[in-house]
Motif scaffolding. Structure first.
Motif, PDB file in Angstrom:
ATOM      1  N   GLU A  11      18.784  31.166  12.192  1.00 56.98           N
ATOM      2  CA  GLU A  11      17.396  31.432  12.541  1.00 56.98           C
ATOM      3  C   GLU A  11      16.475  30.533  11.733  1.00 56.98           C
ATOM      4  O   GLU A  11      16.274  30.739  10.540  1.00 56.98           O
ATOM      5  N   GLY A  12      15.959  29.506  12.387  1.00 58.76           N
ATOM      6  CA  GLY A  12      15.016  28.618  11.720  1.00 58.76           C
ATOM      7  C   GLY A  12      15.638  27.517  10.892  1.00 58.76           C
ATOM      8  O   GLY A  12      14.923  26.756  10.240  1.00 58.76           O
ATOM      9  N   ILE A  13      16.967  27.393  10.912  1.00 58.53           N
ATOM     10  CA  ILE A  13      17.606  26.361  10.091  1.00 58.53           C
ATOM     11  C   ILE A  13      18.946  25.965  10.689  1.00 58.53           C
ATOM     12  O   ILE A  13      19.657  26.793  11.277  1.00 58.53           O
ATOM     13  N   GLU A  14      19.276  24.680  10.587  1.00 55.15           N
ATOM     14  CA  GLU A  14      20.603  24.197  10.953  1.00 55.15           C
ATOM     15  C   GLU A  14      21.253  23.585   9.723  1.00 55.15           C
ATOM     16  O   GLU A  14      20.669  22.711   9.072  1.00 55.15           O
ATOM     17  N   VAL A  15      22.445  24.041   9.397  1.00 55.53           N
ATOM     18  CA  VAL A  15      23.191  23.565   8.235  1.00 55.53           C
ATOM     19  C   VAL A  15      24.227  22.551   8.698  1.00 55.53           C
ATOM     20  O   VAL A  15      24.960  22.791   9.668  1.00 55.53           O
ATOM     21  N   SER A  16      24.291  21.407   8.027  1.00 53.90           N
ATOM     22  CA  SER A  16      25.331  20.419   8.305  1.00 53.90           C
ATOM     23  C   SER A  16      26.242  20.304   7.090  1.00 53.90           C
ATOM     24  O   SER A  16      25.801  20.372   5.942  1.00 53.90           O
ATOM     25  N   TYR A  17      27.520  20.125   7.364  1.00 57.80           N
ATOM     26  CA  TYR A  17      28.544  20.086   6.311  1.00 57.80           C
ATOM     27  C   TYR A  17      29.466  18.905   6.562  1.00 57.80           C
ATOM     28  O   TYR A  17      30.121  18.828   7.604  1.00 57.80           O
ATOM     29  N   ASP A  18      29.509  17.975   5.608  1.00 54.87           N
ATOM     30  CA  ASP A  18      30.386  16.811   5.688  1.00 54.87           C
ATOM     31  C   ASP A  18      31.634  17.081   4.858  1.00 54.87           C
ATOM     32  O   ASP A  18      31.594  17.065   3.618  1.00 54.87           O
ATOM     33  N   VAL A  19      32.734  17.339   5.549  1.00 56.23           N
ATOM     34  CA  VAL A  19      33.990  17.676   4.883  1.00 56.23           C
ATOM     35  C   VAL A  19      34.407  16.585   3.908  1.00 56.23           C
ATOM     36  O   VAL A  19      34.918  16.863   2.819  1.00 56.23           O
ATOM     37  N   ARG A  20      34.164  15.342   4.276  1.00 57.76           N
ATOM     38  CA  ARG A  20      34.640  14.219   3.476  1.00 57.76           C
ATOM     39  C   ARG A  20      33.899  14.084   2.146  1.00 57.76           C
ATOM     40  O   ARG A  20      34.405  13.455   1.215  1.00 57.76           O
ATOM     41  N   ARG A  21      32.717  14.679   2.036  1.00 54.94           N
ATOM     42  CA  ARG A  21      31.939  14.553   0.798  1.00 54.94           C
ATOM     43  C   ARG A  21      32.063  15.782  -0.095  1.00 54.94           C
ATOM     44  O   ARG A  21      31.561  15.779  -1.221  1.00 54.94           O
ATOM     45  N   CYS A  22      32.700  16.819   0.389  1.00 53.30           N
ATOM     46  CA  CYS A  22      32.802  18.060  -0.388  1.00 53.30           C
ATOM     47  C   CYS A  22      33.900  17.955  -1.443  1.00 53.30           C
ATOM     48  O   CYS A  22      35.033  17.563  -1.146  1.00 53.30           O
ATOM     49  N   ILE A  23      33.582  18.297  -2.681  1.00 56.26           N
ATOM     50  CA  ILE A  23      34.593  18.338  -3.746  1.00 56.26           C
ATOM     51  C   ILE A  23      34.659  19.739  -4.363  1.00 56.26           C
ATOM     52  O   ILE A  23      35.140  19.921  -5.468  1.00 56.26           O
ATOM     53  N   HIS A  24      34.158  20.732  -3.617  1.00 59.36           N
ATOM     54  CA  HIS A  24      34.281  22.142  -3.991  1.00 59.36           C
ATOM     55  C   HIS A  24      33.630  22.457  -5.337  1.00 59.36           C
ATOM     56  O   HIS A  24      34.215  23.139  -6.181  1.00 59.36           O
ATOM     57  N   ALA A 122      40.456   6.359  -7.974  1.00 54.87           N
ATOM     58  CA  ALA A 122      41.523   6.791  -7.064  1.00 54.87           C
ATOM     59  C   ALA A 122      41.030   7.354  -5.743  1.00 54.87           C
ATOM     60  O   ALA A 122      41.847   7.676  -4.878  1.00 54.87           O
ATOM     61  N   SER A 123      39.730   7.500  -5.555  1.00 53.30           N
ATOM     62  CA  SER A 123      39.214   8.107  -4.329  1.00 53.30           C
ATOM     63  C   SER A 123      39.644   7.327  -3.096  1.00 53.30           C
ATOM     64  O   SER A 123      39.654   6.099  -3.092  1.00 53.30           O
ATOM     65  N   ASP A 124      39.966   8.046  -2.034  1.00 51.39           N
ATOM     66  CA  ASP A 124      40.262   7.421  -0.748  1.00 51.39           C
ATOM     67  C   ASP A 124      39.006   7.264   0.096  1.00 51.39           C
ATOM     68  O   ASP A 124      39.085   6.816   1.241  1.00 51.39           O
ATOM     69  N   ASN A 125      37.859   7.651  -0.460  1.00 50.79           N
ATOM     70  CA  ASN A 125      36.594   7.537   0.256  1.00 50.79           C
ATOM     71  C   ASN A 125      35.576   6.797  -0.608  1.00 50.79           C
ATOM     72  O   ASN A 125      34.411   7.168  -0.664  1.00 50.79           O
ATOM     73  N   LEU A 128      32.457   7.049  -2.829  1.00 52.42           N
ATOM     74  CA  LEU A 128      32.204   8.467  -3.040  1.00 52.42           C
ATOM     75  C   LEU A 128      33.408   9.162  -3.659  1.00 52.42           C
ATOM     76  O   LEU A 128      34.557   8.764  -3.436  1.00 52.42           O
ATOM     77  N   CYS A 129      33.144  10.195  -4.406  1.00 49.94           N
ATOM     78  CA  CYS A 129      34.198  11.019  -5.001  1.00 49.94           C
ATOM     79  C   CYS A 129      34.846  11.883  -3.916  1.00 49.94           C
ATOM     80  O   CYS A 129      34.162  12.410  -3.039  1.00 49.94           O
ATOM     81  N   ASP A 130      36.178  12.039  -3.979  1.00 51.06           N
ATOM     82  CA  ASP A 130      36.883  12.936  -3.061  1.00 51.06           C
ATOM     83  C   ASP A 130      37.803  13.906  -3.805  1.00 51.06           C
ATOM     84  O   ASP A 130      38.710  14.485  -3.216  1.00 51.06           O
ATOM     85  N   ASN A 131      37.541  14.065  -5.101  1.00 52.31           N
ATOM     86  CA  ASN A 131      38.308  14.973  -5.966  1.00 52.31           C
ATOM     87  C   ASN A 131      39.645  14.399  -6.415  1.00 52.31           C
ATOM     88  O   ASN A 131      40.459  15.125  -6.993  1.00 52.31           O
ATOM     89  N   SER A 132      39.887  13.108  -6.177  1.00 57.56           N
ATOM     90  CA  SER A 132      41.150  12.516  -6.614  1.00 57.56           C
ATOM     91  C   SER A 132      41.299  12.535  -8.124  1.00 57.56           C
ATOM     92  O   SER A 132      42.426  12.454  -8.639  1.00 57.56           O
ATOM     93  N   HIS A 133      40.172  12.654  -8.857  1.00 54.62           N
ATOM     94  CA  HIS A 133      40.264  12.716 -10.317  1.00 54.62           C
ATOM     95  C   HIS A 133      41.100  13.905 -10.782  1.00 54.62           C
ATOM     96  O   HIS A 133      41.717  13.858 -11.843  1.00 54.62           O
TER      97      HIS A 133
END
Length: 220
Positions: A11-24, A122-125, A128-133
């Motif tokens: 309601e009133g907002i759209e959330v976008s989520y890029d899986v490739r940029r998420c490092i939790h 070591a990132s495969d992306n 950008l960081c992909d949590n490979s550390h």
């Protein structure tokens, strides 16, 4: 840099989520667990909170994996007045500000207010960081050479350019303040070369080690 974007409309907002940029980093889960619940599918339910609250929590995401667009009269995310780089212990560089990643030929690859840059090599992306550390058990202190006594309390507003050089460091130019997560050390500057091979003896700065170890960014 690859993208894999999912969108969730509330309601009133759209959330976008890029899986490739998420490092939790889990700022979203801690901030609004009723909206961001990794045990549910879909894991984002923007119907469970007010649009203003969702926007505020999304802006805590340090990687830019989460963004939003307002479908009401609410404000979009503002560009920070100052550019900051936070050196994360055993992890990436968190960049906030009016930042753009571009090629040495000035081709824009990504413009964002929130970016996580790989510094383990070591990132495969890359860049950008992909949590490979975590996988390679990268170890590097979250500190920086403190020059705040010489530079004073000057801020860092304006465009911040990040250029990943082929097989080499990140060239960061534009006003910024860099701080160490571990000790609050502060470095202020306008032109630096940051290590991204993971082996510099002068981290977070480059010392030329990438050349000696044959660091490669092929496929970046």
């Amino acid at each position: 840099m690859d993208e894999e974007i999912h969108r969730y409309t509330g309601e009133g907002i759209e959330v976008s989520y890029d899986v490739r940029r998420c490092i939790h980093a889990r700022e979203c889960v801690r901030g609004l667990p009723d909206v961001f619940d990794t045990d549910q599918r879909p894991w984002v339910n923007p119907h469970n909170a007010d649009a203003d609250d969702i926007a505020e929590v999304i802006e805590r995401c340090p990687t830019g994996a989460l963004h939003y667009e307002r479908a009401d009269d609410g404000p979009e995310e503002a560009v920070p007045d100052e550019n900051t780089v936070t050196v994360i212990s055993d992890g990436p560089h968190y960049v906030r500000g009016d930042s753009v990643i571009e090629t040495p030929d000035d081709e824009q690859l990504l413009a964002d207010t929130r970016i996580a840059l790989c510094r383990c090599g070591a990132s495969d992306n890359k860049p950008l960081c992909d949590n490979s550390h975590l996988e390679i058990e990268f170890e590097a202190p979250g500190t920086v050479e403190d020059n705040s006594a010489e530079t004073g309390a000057t801020g860092g507003g304006g465009r911040l350019s990040v250029v990943p050089t082929p097989d080499g460091p990140l060239h960061v130019s534009g006003p910024f303040e860099m701080s160490g997560e571990d000790d609050g050390s502060v470095f202020r500057g306008t032109d630096v070369w940051l290590c991204r091979c993971g082996h510099s003896e002068d981290k977070p700065f480059c010392d030329g080690t990438h050349g000696r170890i044959g660091f490669s960014t092929e496929g970046e």
